[in-house]
Design a protein around this motif. Sequence first.
Motif, PDB file in Angstrom:
ATOM      1  N   GLY A  51      -4.379 -20.851  -5.919  1.00 33.69           N
ATOM      2  CA  GLY A  51      -3.231 -20.335  -5.188  1.00 33.69           C
ATOM      3  C   GLY A  51      -3.660 -19.706  -3.882  1.00 33.69           C
ATOM      4  N   ALA A  52      -2.670 -19.424  -3.041  1.00 31.17           N
ATOM      5  CA  ALA A  52      -2.955 -18.856  -1.722  1.00 31.17           C
ATOM      6  C   ALA A  52      -3.173 -17.358  -1.793  1.00 31.17           C
ATOM      7  N   GLN A  53      -2.529 -16.706  -2.747  1.00 31.74           N
ATOM      8  CA  GLN A  53      -2.591 -15.258  -2.807  1.00 31.74           C
ATOM      9  C   GLN A  53      -2.755 -14.795  -4.251  1.00 31.74           C
ATOM     10  N   ALA A  54      -3.182 -13.541  -4.390  1.00 32.84           N
ATOM     11  CA  ALA A  54      -3.218 -12.936  -5.710  1.00 32.84           C
ATOM     12  C   ALA A  54      -1.799 -12.635  -6.156  1.00 32.84           C
ATOM     13  N   GLY A  55      -1.592 -12.655  -7.464  1.00 33.44           N
ATOM     14  CA  GLY A  55      -0.267 -12.400  -7.998  1.00 33.44           C
ATOM     15  C   GLY A  55      -0.349 -11.686  -9.326  1.00 33.44           C
TER      16      GLY A  55
ATOM     17  N   CYS B  47      -0.629 -12.389 -21.711  1.00 37.17           N
ATOM     18  CA  CYS B  47      -1.588 -12.453 -20.608  1.00 37.17           C
ATOM     19  C   CYS B  47      -0.850 -12.581 -19.278  1.00 37.17           C
ATOM     20  N   THR B  48      -1.626 -12.567 -18.174  1.00 38.53           N
ATOM     21  CA  THR B  48      -1.029 -12.524 -16.836  1.00 38.53           C
ATOM     22  C   THR B  48      -1.687 -13.549 -15.923  1.00 38.53           C
ATOM     23  N   SER B  49      -0.848 -14.263 -15.174  1.00 42.63           N
ATOM     24  CA  SER B  49      -1.374 -15.113 -14.105  1.00 42.63           C
ATOM     25  C   SER B  49      -1.663 -14.251 -12.886  1.00 42.63           C
ATOM     26  N   LEU B  50      -2.846 -14.432 -12.315  1.00 43.38           N
ATOM     27  CA  LEU B  50      -3.263 -13.641 -11.154  1.00 43.38           C
ATOM     28  C   LEU B  50      -3.069 -14.413  -9.854  1.00 43.38           C
ATOM     29  N   LEU B  51      -2.250 -15.475  -9.886  1.00 42.39           N
ATOM     30  CA  LEU B  51      -2.072 -16.339  -8.718  1.00 42.39           C
ATOM     31  C   LEU B  51      -0.612 -16.333  -8.266  1.00 42.39           C
ATOM     32  N   SER B  52      -0.429 -16.559  -6.964  1.00 44.62           N
ATOM     33  CA  SER B  52       0.900 -16.859  -6.442  1.00 44.62           C
ATOM     34  C   SER B  52       0.752 -17.950  -5.394  1.00 44.62           C
ATOM     35  N   GLN B  53       1.872 -18.571  -5.042  1.00 47.98           N
ATOM     36  CA  GLN B  53       1.865 -19.705  -4.123  1.00 47.98           C
ATOM     37  C   GLN B  53       0.865 -20.773  -4.601  1.00 47.98           C
TER      38      GLN B  53
ATOM     39  N   ARG C  15      -7.662 -18.838  -4.051  1.00 50.04           N
ATOM     40  CA  ARG C  15      -7.889 -18.052  -5.260  1.00 50.04           C
ATOM     41  C   ARG C  15      -7.722 -18.948  -6.483  1.00 50.04           C
ATOM     42  N   PHE C  16      -8.567 -18.716  -7.483  1.00 53.26           N
ATOM     43  CA  PHE C  16      -8.607 -19.589  -8.651  1.00 53.26           C
ATOM     44  C   PHE C  16      -8.515 -18.747  -9.925  1.00 53.26           C
TER      45      PHE C  16
ATOM     46  N   THR D  88      -6.431 -16.159 -20.433  1.00 51.23           N
ATOM     47  CA  THR D  88      -6.658 -16.265 -18.993  1.00 51.23           C
ATOM     48  C   THR D  88      -7.992 -15.634 -18.619  1.00 51.23           C
ATOM     49  N   THR D  89      -8.579 -16.184 -17.568  1.00 47.26           N
ATOM     50  CA  THR D  89      -9.811 -15.609 -17.037  1.00 47.26           C
ATOM     51  C   THR D  89      -9.479 -14.610 -15.928  1.00 47.26           C
ATOM     52  N   ASN D  90     -10.505 -13.978 -15.451  1.00 45.78           N
ATOM     53  CA  ASN D  90     -10.409 -13.241 -14.191  1.00 45.78           C
ATOM     54  C   ASN D  90     -10.054 -14.207 -13.065  1.00 45.78           C
ATOM     55  N   GLY D  91      -9.640 -13.705 -11.945  1.00 44.22           N
ATOM     56  CA  GLY D  91      -9.451 -14.526 -10.779  1.00 44.22           C
ATOM     57  C   GLY D  91     -10.719 -14.553  -9.921  1.00 44.22           C
ATOM     58  N   VAL D  92     -10.840 -15.562  -9.078  1.00 45.73           N
ATOM     59  CA  VAL D  92     -11.969 -15.682  -8.153  1.00 45.73           C
ATOM     60  C   VAL D  92     -11.416 -16.015  -6.762  1.00 45.73           C
TER      61      VAL D  92
END
Length: 360
Positions: free
Chosen positions: A287-291, A299-305, A337-338, A351-355
Amino acid sequence: RTHAVDVRRGQNGTLLFSVNDPSPGATPTYGAVLSPAGDLDFDGAGELAIGAPGASSGSLTQNGVVQIVRGNTGATIRTIQGAASGDRLGSALALVGDVDFDFSEDLAVGSPGSSLFKPNGGLAEIRSGTNGLPTWILIPPAANARFGSSVAGAGLLDGNSAFDFAVGAANARRVLVYSGAIAVPLYEVALDSAPGFAETLAYPGDLNQDGIGDLIVGAPGAATADKGAVYVVSGQCGGAPAYGAGCKGPFAKVPKLAFSGCPAPLGVVAITVSDLTPGSFGFVLSGAQAGSLPLVGGCTSLLSQIYPGVFPFIADAQGNALFAGQIPLGLSGAVRRFQAFALGTGGAVATTNGVTLTIP
């Protein structure tokens, strides 16, 4: 007085032959810089590059000259001259490997006095071992930088088989490390507190045994009372810092996501998802940004866009998933961001951490 370079036998120091300064004026700086030049004529003997940065040619003054001579006889193969007065071409020389894939090793040449691109900014070139012509011409980062005051090979940093290289700008106290494939900077090392930082460079190979070659940077004016200092710099060409926390969801462990390799255009990166349940299925999204988006199971998705494209995986017997990809051209300056998601029963996910991957 004629100046010369002596080539001596490594076994006992006896003289093999001498190479005399070919210039009429007998340049005092002849032989000030020396470098191997690779076996250009494929006769089994490596050639020698001789730098004379203070040499003058015709109407030019201190444009600098590099002479390539045969390693078994000292006969001249070719001569490279600086294009303008004050260039001081040949102030730095280094064999960098085969950058242009023509089966001849290439030579990095520094001209720290050049004003071609910026006043006294300097320049550096990668010269073909086949014909001596420039494969790459590198632009200084600033005026008065003395870019090209040092050069060195850098090994294979970005995974694309073209040998990479480093150029120092001593007045700017910076080292820029370039991709051999496309001549864009992979990363930069700067130390403003060290006078003379990047005055010298050397490639020692992989010192810390992380699979990537490192650099040695000299700063003769650094430290107390101008005693000088030497710095060992990791060859890792950029990081992919983690953010946020993972969540184990329906599984026993919290999975982890990590990147390795060089996130530069045409660089090869490896994505590793670990601490998975063996045989579990999942995917990586970008994604383009953290979310922060709640998912089924807590669990939570850490991505947006979210960008189009899914990278699926199946965990191996050790609970790991590994796959690699090449960063395409046209993404310089982009931030991606992944996050990885492992699928459980009933729609629940881990879910994993974001990178965060920043492409230079």
